[in-house]
Design a protein around this motif. Structure first.
Motif, short mmCIF file in Angstrom:
data_model
loop_
_atom_site.label_atom_id
_atom_site.label_comp_id
_atom_site.label_asym_id
_atom_site.label_seq_id
_atom_site.Cartn_x
_atom_site.Cartn_y
_atom_site.Cartn_z
N ASN A 83 0.81 -1.32 -0.03
CA ASN A 83 -0.19 -0.09 -0.10
C ASN A 83 0.85 1.14 0.09
OD1 ASN A 83 -2.45 -1.62 0.10
ND2 ASN A 83 -2.19 -1.64 2.32
N GLY A 84 2.03 1.05 -0.07
CA GLY A 84 2.96 2.22 -0.13
C GLY A 84 3.24 2.71 1.40
N GLU A 85 3.00 2.02 2.35
CA GLU A 85 3.17 2.46 3.76
C GLU A 85 4.64 2.08 4.39
OE1 GLU A 85 0.10 1.27 6.23
OE2 GLU A 85 -1.45 2.75 5.32
N GLU A 86 5.35 2.94 4.95
CA GLU A 86 6.68 2.31 5.52
C GLU A 86 6.76 1.44 6.53
OE1 GLU A 86 10.49 4.03 7.58
OE2 GLU A 86 9.75 5.47 6.20
N VAL A 87 7.09 0.35 6.75
CA VAL A 87 6.95 -0.77 7.53
C VAL A 87 8.12 -1.12 8.33
CG1 VAL A 87 4.79 -1.82 6.33
CG2 VAL A 87 7.09 -2.69 5.96
#
Length: 392
Positions: free
Chosen positions: A222-226
Motif C-alpha cells: 500500500n506504500g506505507e513504510e513498515v
C-alpha cells in the motif's frame, strides 16, 4: 553512445588547455633583449590567449560542432587541438604538445570521474566557460563569441534528462578509458595511484537530490513504510550541498573545472607501466577509419573557418616549453612511444607567399572534397588525404 558529447568534450579540453598555456606563459623565461621592451610579456600573453579563444569559438566551426554527431577518433581530435594551440604566435614542439595534451585529457577525465551526478558535467563546463570569459574580459568582440556559445550550451543541455546526461558521461568515459598518464599534481594530492588510475573518494557531500547512505526503508504493497534497517556505509559522508546554478551567471558550487594551476607549481606527466606495455604490444591498425569522411569534413571546415594571426615580423614569435628545461623536453621526446606521440602541425607565422599559396591549395582541395558528389575520383582523393593525416 551519445550524439551530444562532442561540444562538451571540445570546450572542456579547450578550457584545460587555456589554463595550462596561461600558467606557462606567465612562468616562461623570456630572452633578456625582448624582456626589456615594456609590457612585452603581458601583452603577448594576452594576445596568445585572445587569438586561441577567438579561434576556438569561431562561429562557423561551432555551428558544425553543435550538430548531433558521434565522437571523432582520438587522432582527429588531437589534430584539432594541435591546430588550435598554434593559432597565434606561440609555438610548441612535439614533446611539449604531447605533454599539453596529456595534461588536458587527464584533468578532464578526473573531473568526469568525480562528478557527483552526471548532470554536473554541465557545471564543470560552465566553470571552464566562466574562466574563459575572464581571460577575454577586456576584449568585447571575443567576449561576445564566448557568450554566444554559452547560450548554445544552455539551450542544448539544460532540457536534457538525467538518463541523457548519464549517456553523455558514459560516452566520455569510454573515450578516456585507455588513458592512464600520471600527473604530478594528482599524485601529490593522492587522488591518482602510481598506475595512473584515479582514486574515487568515499567521503564528502553526497550528490544533490540524494541522502547519506546507511538507511534501508521497506514499504508495504500500500506504500506505507513498515520497517527500517541501518547499515554502515564505510565512508564519511556529509549532507548534500545546494545545487549549482545552470544559468549564464551564478555560483556553480562544484569546484571541478576550475583552474588548478592558479597556484604556481611544476607539473610532470609520466606514462604508467600499463600504458607503456600496451603501447609496446599494440599493433598498428591500417584499416580505414569508418569515420574518415566525417573527420576529413570536420578538419576541412576547421581549416576554412580558422584564421591564423600573422604578426608584422618573424621576431615576434616565441616558443613555449612545458618542461622545466630544454634537456627534459628532449628526453621526453626520445623516450615517448610512437603510439602516444603525434607530429605538431606548424603554421607559418611570417609573410610567406609560397606557404600561403600551398595552404590555400590544400584548403581548396578540402572544399572540393566536401562539396563534390561522391565519385571514384573523389573517394580516391579522400583516401589520399586520410593517408596523409595518418602520417601526421
Amino acid at each position: 553512445m551519445s550524439s551530444r558529447t562532442l561540444p562538451l568534450l571540445f570546450i572542456n579540453l579547450g578550457g584545460e588547455m587555456l589554463y595550462i598555456l596561461d600558467q606557462r606563459l606567465r612562468a616562461q623565461n623570456i630572452p633578456a633583449d625582448k624582456a626589456k621592451k615594456a609590457d612585452w610579456i603581458e601583452d603577448d600573453r594576452r594576445r596568445v590567449m585572445n587569438d586561441i579563444i577567438t579561434t576556438m569559438f569561431n562561429k562557423k566551426f561551432l555551428e558544425e560542432l553543435f550538430k548531433p554527431q558521434e565522437l571523432y577518433s582520438k587522432k582527429a581530435l588531437r589534430t584539432v587541438f594541435d591546430r588550435l594551440a598554434h593559432a597565434s604566435i606561440m609555438r610548441l614542439n612535439q614533446a611539449s604538445m604531447d605533454k599539453l595534451y596529456d595534461l588536458m585529457t587527464m584533468a578532464f577525465k578526473y573531473q568526469v570521474l568525480l562528478c557527483p551526478r552526471a548532470k554536473d558535467i554541465l557545471l564543470v563546463s560552465f566553470n571552464h566557460m566562466d574562466a574563459i570569459k575572464d581571460f577575454v574580459k577586456d576584449t568585447p568582440s571575443v567576449l561576445s563569441q564566448v557568450d554566444e556559445t554559452y547560450k548554445q550550451l544552455i539551450e542544448m543541455y539544460t532540457p536534457l534528462s538525467s538518463g541523457e546526461f548519464q549517456l553523455i558521461r558514459q560516452t566520455l568515459l569510454i573515450f578516456f578509458q585507455d588513458m592512464h598518464i600520471r600527473v604530478s599534481i594528482f599524485l601529490k594530492d593522492k587522488v591518482q595511484n602510481s598506475n595512473g588510475r584515479f582514486v574515487l573518494p568515499i567521503s564528502g557531500p553526497v550528490p544533490h537530490g540524494t541522502h547519506i547512505p546507511g538507511l534501508i526503508r521497506m514499504f508495504s504493497c500500500n506504500g506505507e513504510e513498515v520497517k527500517r534497517l541501518q547499515f554502515r556505509n564505510g565512508g564519511n559522508y556529509t549532507g548534500v550541498l545546494r545545487e549549482g546554478s545552470f544559468e549564464m551567471f551564478g555560483e556553480r558550487v562544484i569546484k571541478l573545472g576550475t583552474n588548478m594551476y592558479s597556484v604556481s607549481r611544476p607539473v610532470e606527466t609520466h606514462m604508467s607501466g600499463t600504458s607503456k606495455n600496451s603501447a609496446q604490444k599494440k599493433s598498428v591498425n591500417t584499416a580505414p577509419n569508418p569515420l574518415a569522411k566525417e573527420e576529413l569534413n570536420m578538419l576541412a571546415r576547421l581549416m576554412g573557418g580558422m584564421e591564423v594571426q600573422k604578426p608584422g615580423n618573424a621576431d615576434s614569435g616565441f616558443r613555449v616549453n612545458l618542461f622545466a628545461t630544454d634537456e627534459e623536453e628532449e628526453e621526453a621526446l626520445i623516450s615517448r612511444p610512437d603510439e602516444f606521440s603525434y607530429d605538431v602541425i606548424k603554421i607559418q607565422a611570417t609573410k610567406n607567399q609560397q606557404a600561403n599559396a600551398e595552404l590555400a591549395k590544400i584548403m581548396g582541395d578540402f572544399t572540393e572534397e566536401a562539396s563534390e558528389p561522391c565519385s571514384s575520383s573523389a573517394n580516391s582523393k579522400g583516401d589520399d588525404l586520410l593517408a596523409m593525416m595518418d602520417g601526421l
